[in-house]
Design an enzyme around this catalytic site. Structure first.
Site, short mmCIF file in Angstrom:
data_model
loop_
_atom_site.label_atom_id
_atom_site.label_comp_id
_atom_site.label_asym_id
_atom_site.label_seq_id
_atom_site.Cartn_x
_atom_site.Cartn_y
_atom_site.Cartn_z
N GLY A 205 2.76 -1.16 4.36
CA GLY A 205 2.75 0.27 4.07
C GLY A 205 4.17 0.75 3.80
O GLY A 205 4.74 0.56 2.73
N GLY A 206 4.77 1.37 4.82
CA GLY A 206 6.07 2.00 4.67
C GLY A 206 7.12 1.13 3.99
O GLY A 206 7.84 1.61 3.09
N SER B 129 3.34 -2.31 10.45
CA SER B 129 4.78 -2.28 10.70
C SER B 129 5.48 -3.59 10.36
O SER B 129 6.41 -4.01 11.07
CB SER B 129 5.07 -1.85 12.14
OG SER B 129 4.60 -0.53 12.36
N GLY C 252 2.17 2.11 10.78
CA GLY C 252 3.06 3.25 10.64
C GLY C 252 3.74 3.67 11.94
O GLY C 252 4.34 4.74 12.02
N ASN D 84 0.87 -1.17 0.00
CA ASN D 84 0.00 0.00 0.00
C ASN D 84 0.91 1.23 0.00
O ASN D 84 1.48 1.57 1.03
CB ASN D 84 -0.90 -0.03 1.24
CG ASN D 84 -1.70 1.25 1.41
OD1 ASN D 84 -1.79 2.06 0.48
ND2 ASN D 84 -2.29 1.42 2.58
N TRP D 85 1.02 1.85 -1.16
CA TRP D 85 1.97 2.97 -1.28
C TRP D 85 1.44 4.24 -0.62
O TRP D 85 2.16 5.22 -0.51
CB TRP D 85 2.26 3.25 -2.76
CG TRP D 85 3.01 2.16 -3.47
CD1 TRP D 85 3.43 0.97 -2.94
CD2 TRP D 85 3.45 2.15 -4.84
NE1 TRP D 85 4.08 0.22 -3.89
CE2 TRP D 85 4.11 0.93 -5.06
CE3 TRP D 85 3.32 3.06 -5.90
CZ2 TRP D 85 4.65 0.59 -6.31
CZ3 TRP D 85 3.86 2.72 -7.14
CH2 TRP D 85 4.52 1.50 -7.34
N LYS D 86 0.18 4.23 -0.25
CA LYS D 86 -0.47 5.41 0.34
C LYS D 86 -0.22 6.65 -0.55
O LYS D 86 -0.07 6.50 -1.78
CB LYS D 86 0.03 5.65 1.77
CG LYS D 86 -0.07 4.41 2.64
CD LYS D 86 0.00 4.70 4.10
CE LYS D 86 0.07 3.40 4.86
NZ LYS D 86 -0.09 3.56 6.29
N GLU E 56 -7.01 4.28 7.84
CA GLU E 56 -6.88 5.72 7.57
C GLU E 56 -8.15 6.27 6.93
O GLU E 56 -8.54 7.42 7.19
CB GLU E 56 -5.63 5.97 6.70
CG GLU E 56 -4.36 5.79 7.52
CD GLU E 56 -3.13 5.36 6.76
OE1 GLU E 56 -3.10 5.49 5.52
OE2 GLU E 56 -2.20 4.86 7.41
N HIS F 144 -9.54 0.66 4.84
CA HIS F 144 -8.26 0.91 5.51
C HIS F 144 -8.51 1.83 6.71
O HIS F 144 -9.35 2.73 6.64
CB HIS F 144 -7.27 1.55 4.54
CG HIS F 144 -5.88 1.60 5.10
ND1 HIS F 144 -5.49 2.56 5.99
CD2 HIS F 144 -4.81 0.77 4.93
CE1 HIS F 144 -4.23 2.34 6.35
NE2 HIS F 144 -3.79 1.27 5.72
N GLU G 53 -5.45 -5.39 10.52
CA GLU G 53 -4.48 -4.32 10.71
C GLU G 53 -4.78 -3.60 12.03
O GLU G 53 -5.63 -2.68 12.05
CB GLU G 53 -4.56 -3.31 9.57
CG GLU G 53 -4.23 -3.91 8.22
CD GLU G 53 -3.64 -2.87 7.30
OE1 GLU G 53 -2.48 -3.05 6.88
OE2 GLU G 53 -4.31 -1.86 7.04
C1 PEP Z 1 -0.86 -0.01 6.05
O1 PEP Z 1 -0.92 1.17 5.76
O2 PEP Z 1 -1.75 -0.77 5.67
C2 PEP Z 1 0.28 -0.46 6.85
C3 PEP Z 1 0.25 -1.67 7.31
O3 PEP Z 1 1.30 0.46 7.06
P1 PEP Z 1 2.74 0.16 7.74
O4 PEP Z 1 3.24 -1.13 7.14
O5 PEP Z 1 3.56 1.33 7.39
O6 PEP Z 1 2.50 0.01 9.21
#
Ligand code: PEP
Length: 252
Positions: free
Chosen positions: A233-234, A212, A173, A9-11, A97, A95, A167
């Site tokens: 994500g990151g 994470s 994040g 997920n590049w956000k 967010e 998600h 999640e």
């Molecule tokens: C996400 O945004 O779905 C996510 C899991 O982010 P991160 O891996 O950065 O915690």
């Protein structure tokens, strides 16, 4: 045997130049016959470009969101039909967010899930509790409530064409991942929710962990029996990390 999925997920990150660099590294290093399927979910404006770039590879394309509406006067929205038209195969729905920052309710998320499936996009349904909810011992109630909205609108059979992502919001994040045991406990609970409606679908449904995930913790999370890969994500923005996470995913 469930083939794991690792989805990036590049956000709201990237540019055409950065995406190109990332994809070039990924395309060169992700073997199509890998144990895990690989999905990338760029921002809407880059979906078509990215789709063209990965067309001859086994990397799959997803969107980070989808409208619950079919078409019409919905400024700023992108429909499932449009995503399908530009080559998307998946759409993330619910998600955290979106739920928290854009106030998406369980019912709206369920409608997005249905909208995606109506155009043969596979929804990646995100569920998960906030820190205060975990601390108050409400994790199962929250996840069950989020899940129930989809079951009520779409029925358990719809899950045969869907992916679930657990999640925990406190792990997204933050650098603080759930322990493998914490993840397994909720994943088994979610599989049980599906099994209550249909045991065969439950056995086949991929449940990804997100929060994470990094190269350094992916293998132990993915070794859990009900963890079928990750939503990343990151770490999906760094080719080395993402490729290492992909390599850590094997069917269990
Ligand atoms: C996400 O945004 O779905 C996510 C899991 O982010 P991160 O891996 O950065 O915690």
């Amino acid at each position: 045997m469930r083939r794991p999925i690792v989805a990036g997920n590049w956000k709201m990150h990237g540019s055409r130049a950065e995406n190109e660099q990332l994809l070039e590294a990924l395309l060169g290093r992700y073997p199509g016959e890998a144990a895990a399927a690989c999905i990338v979910c760029p921002p809407f404006v880059y979906v078509q470009d990215v789709g063209r770039r990965i067309r001859d590879s086994s990397i799959q394309l997803g969107a980070q969101n989808v409208s619950a509406e079919t078409q019409g006067a919905f400024t700023g929205e992108v429909s499932a039909a449009m995503l399908k038209d530009v080559g998307c195969q998946y759409a993330i729905v619910g998600h955290s967010e979106r739920r928290l920052l854009y106030r998406e309710t369980d019912q709206l998320v369920a409608r997005k899930f249905a909208a995606a499936q109506s155009k043969s996009l596979i929804p990646i349904l995100c569920v998960g509790e906030q820190l205060a909810e975990r601390e108050a011992n409400h994790t199962r109630d929250v996840v069950a409530r989020q899940f129930a909205a989809v079951l009520e609108l779409c029925g358990v059979q719809a899950l045969a064409q869907a992916v679930i992502a657990y999640e925990p919001v406190w792990a997204i994040g933050t650098g603080r991942n759930a322990t493998p045991e914490q993840a397994q406990e909720v994943h088994a609970f979610i599989r049980g929710l599906v099994a209550a409606g249909d045991a065969r679908i439950a056995a086949e449904t991929r449940i990804l962990y997100g929060g994470s995930v990094k190269a350094s913790n992916a293998a132990e999370l993915f070794a859990m029996p009900d963890v079928d890969g990750g939503l990343i994500g990151g770490a999906s923005l760094k080719a080395d990390e993402f490729v290492a996470i992909l390599a850590a995913a094997r069917p269990v």
